[in-house]
Design a protein around this motif. Structure first.
Motif, PDB file in Angstrom:
ATOM      1  N   GLY B  24      45.391  41.240  36.173  1.00 24.03           N
ATOM      2  CA  GLY B  24      44.439  40.224  35.729  1.00 24.03           C
ATOM      3  C   GLY B  24      43.475  39.840  36.841  1.00 24.03           C
ATOM      4  O   GLY B  24      43.858  39.764  38.012  1.00 24.03           O
ATOM      5  N   ASN B  26      41.512  37.171  38.702  1.00 22.79           N
ATOM      6  CA  ASN B  26      41.497  35.731  38.893  1.00 22.79           C
ATOM      7  C   ASN B  26      40.095  35.330  39.364  1.00 22.79           C
ATOM      8  O   ASN B  26      39.739  35.528  40.529  1.00 22.79           O
ATOM      9  N   GLN B  66      41.959  41.551  31.658  1.00 21.04           N
ATOM     10  CA  GLN B  66      41.574  40.193  31.261  1.00 21.04           C
ATOM     11  C   GLN B  66      41.378  39.383  32.523  1.00 21.04           C
ATOM     12  O   GLN B  66      41.727  39.835  33.610  1.00 21.04           O
ATOM     13  N   THR B  67      40.842  38.164  32.396  1.00 17.37           N
ATOM     14  CA  THR B  67      40.847  37.266  33.553  1.00 17.37           C
ATOM     15  C   THR B  67      42.046  36.327  33.424  1.00 17.37           C
ATOM     16  O   THR B  67      42.569  36.098  32.329  1.00 17.37           O
ATOM     17  N   ILE B  68      42.484  35.815  34.581  1.00 20.34           N
ATOM     18  CA  ILE B  68      43.639  34.911  34.616  1.00 20.34           C
ATOM     19  C   ILE B  68      43.316  33.700  35.499  1.00 20.34           C
ATOM     20  O   ILE B  68      42.269  33.653  36.138  1.00 20.34           O
ATOM     21  N   GLY B  69      44.252  32.761  35.540  1.00 19.20           N
ATOM     22  CA  GLY B  69      44.173  31.683  36.515  1.00 19.20           C
ATOM     23  C   GLY B  69      43.416  30.455  36.056  1.00 19.20           C
ATOM     24  O   GLY B  69      43.369  30.134  34.867  1.00 19.20           O
ATOM     25  N   SER B  70      42.821  29.793  37.035  1.00 23.21           N
ATOM     26  CA  SER B  70      42.210  28.480  36.845  1.00 23.21           C
ATOM     27  C   SER B  70      41.204  28.441  35.702  1.00 23.21           C
ATOM     28  O   SER B  70      40.444  29.391  35.484  1.00 23.21           O
TER      29      SER B  70
END
Lengths: 424, 147
Positions: B24, B26, B66-70
């Protein structure tokens, strides 16, 4: 997407061009995820992630100013993530210069914008807005337009509210329109577990490490976790809620988890049990060796990996009242065992302003101060998010802080020894 | 050379060099440091992602699951677009996540003249085939050519 007459009028510009753009944004957002309609936001308050007046975020403040100028304030009042600066937190002359003259030059202007847009009160700055002392605690089933990954996962999992992992800016769009697109974690289907996690450790696992392992494995899926209730019990008391706060934050920063179910503990798991688990959900077993593997995989990017720490941050996400009290006991006992009177590394515990105010009313506050621990309301992540901190050896037991900065992760037990006895 | 077909999230065309992450992405950890401190290339600052750590993201064909995190991820992307230091295109092997979708939609609705084509659902084979340094072309109809 099917829109009601009121929603369609908003989209068509009856309430002004800016509100039409807000609705267009929400419609595009919903259509991307196959939403068929919108649902009303039902929580009393919103929560927004963008609390910092970072110069680089100028495009965000320009957009916020446009909302202010066009009179489209939020329908709900809102809390915000923590402020980035506090003079009580140790910082060098150079750091202070960079913070005040270069990085956070928009802070005052931005806070004035927030007041006009609907900030709850001047102290409503925390990532743990759901704490009783803060007062932004949604009810089970409430529909939210929140952002802040750790708050969203807590609201969904521990409180049983319904919220997607909205981005900053998208959060206030839902609040302005009064509606959010109906998809993902707002739906019964989207709340079903698509992973089974079996915790088979020999002792209560570190919340941050366990959350990190699960986040990295399931990414944005919904895990159903067995084996934790033997350590946390079957009631959501203060200790369990505190554990789940830190656990959830790690699942959401090391992955993209927006909801988890803990067998026999969290509200939907208690209500529906294993019926929440989707057919064919894969199983991930977590034992002591797996947690150690995850911990060993964390990179240490300090210039000198064996350097003596110069600062310790606890409280990302912000600490609970229960945590401040229990850590006061632990630090006192640790110092006594080590034969020290004060912590040997500058140590900062961060919590919501309202939680700190309540803590100050207890006898623990003076005891913690006597141990040399500083308390603050800031966001450690924002403090550390600059190149100067890259050369500064900071330790933390927050997986979230470790993920976004050069801070080195130590378990709670290791942190306690390091700040009370010393070591590397 | 191989062609992949996905779903168009925001339309447009682009030709750029691939930067590929199999884990992912971030967004906050990867981009904010570069945006904040005047790095025009926005080199990836995510220490947890050795595949792309220190690789330039601005102007790249960013290939990711995909993107992850905040949840600041979307507004970081929005700011990158406003500062014209965004990737040339974002190409997702899986369905796009809510944060990346928000960033690209916000840029498309609220910023004038910014183009960052975003395509999702390109499939696992896409991410297996594309490698750092390959040339990626995004066509108007959502076709992605990798060579």
């Amino acid at each position: 997407m099917r829109l009601t007459a009121h929603q369609q009028e908003m989209l068509d510009g009856k309430y002004g061009e800016t509100k039409a753009k807000v609705m267009k944004t929400l419609v595009m957002y919903g259509e991307t995820f196959g939403a068929e309609d919108m649902v009303a936001v039902t929580s009393e308050y919103n929560h927004l992630v963008t609390s910092f007046g970072l110069k680089v975020m100028s495009p965000v403040y320009d957009l916020m100013q446009r909302l202010v100028d066009d009179g489209v304030a939020s329908e709900q009042k809102f809390s915000m993530d923590p402020r980035p600066l506090d003079k009580n937190v140790p910082a060098s002359f150079l750091q202070n210069f960079v913070f005040n003259k270069f990085m956070y030059t928009k802070q005052d202007t931005y806070e004035k914008q927030l007041e006009k847009l609907g900030l709850m009160n001047k102290d409503a700055f925390t990532c743990t807005c759901y704490m009783d002392e803060v007062g932004n605690k949604p009810k089970m089933g409430d529909i939210l337009s929140w952002s802040e990954s750790s708050a969203v996962v807590y609201a969904n999992s521990v409180l049983g509210a319904r919220c997607n992992r909205n981005s900053g800016i998208m959060d206030i769009m839902g609040s302005i329109a009064g509606y959010v697109p109906n998809f993902g974690l707002l739906t019964d289907e989207g709340r079903r577990a698509t992973w089974i996690i079996k915790v088979e450790t020999t002792k209560k696992p570190d919340a941050q490490l366990l959350g990190s392992a699960i986040g990295m494995k399931v990414m944005e899926d919904v895990p159903y976790v067995y084996g934790l209730n033997q350590y946390l019990g079957s009631e959501l008391d203060d200790a369990a809620c505190t554990y789940l706060k830190d656990f959830g934050a790690a699942t959401a920063s090391n992955g993209a988890v927006g909801l988890y179910h803990i067998h026999d503990l969290t509200p939907e798991a208690k209500l529906h049990g294993e019926k929440l688990i989707a057919e064919g959900a894969p199983v991930y077993v977590i034992d002591d060796a797996e947690l150690q593997r995850v911990k060993d995989s964390y990179p240490v990017i300090w210039k000198n990996p064996d350097a003596t720490p110069k600062l310790c941050f606890m409280g990302c996400p912000h600490m609970s009242l229960e945590q401040l009290k229990s850590w006061t006991d632990k630090v006192e006992a640790g110092l006594k065992a080590a034969g020290n009177k004060e912590v040997v590394i500058p140590t900062v515990f961060t919590a919501a302003p309202a939680v700190l105010a309540e803590f100050e009313r207890t006898e623990y506050a003076a005891r913690l101060k006597k141990c040399g621990v500083i308390t603050s309301y800031i966001c450690p992540l924002m403090y550390m998010n600059n190149p100067l901190c890259k050369t500064m050896p900071v330790i933390t037991s927050s997986n979230k802080l470790r993920t976004y900065t050069s801070a080195k992760y130590l378990s709670d037990d290791e942190i306690l020894v390091t700040i009370t006895k010393g070591g590397k | 050379m191989r062609k992949f077909k996905g779903r168009i999230i925001t339309p447009g065309t682009a030709k750029a060099t691939a930067v590929v992450t199999h884990g992912g992405f971030n967004t906050l950890a990867s981009m904010q440091m570069g945006l904040q401190f005047g790095d025009k290339q926005v080199k990836c600052s995510d220490q947890s992602n050795p595949e792309i750590y220190k690789l330039p993201l601005a102007g790249s064909a960013l290939c990711l699951p995909q993107t992850i995190g905040s949840t600041t991820g979307g507004l970081v992307l929005y700011c990158a677009c406003a500062m014209e230091r965004q990737p040339a295109c974002m190409l997702f092997s899986k369905s796009i996540d809510s944060l990346a979708a928000a960033g690209s939609i916000l840029a498309s609705v609220w910023l004038d003249g910014i183009k960052m084509p975003v395509i999702d659902n390109l499939g696992d084979e896409f991410l297996e085939y594309v490698k750092n340094g390959m040339t990626v072309t995004v066509e108007e109809d959502g076709t992605v050519v990798v060579e």
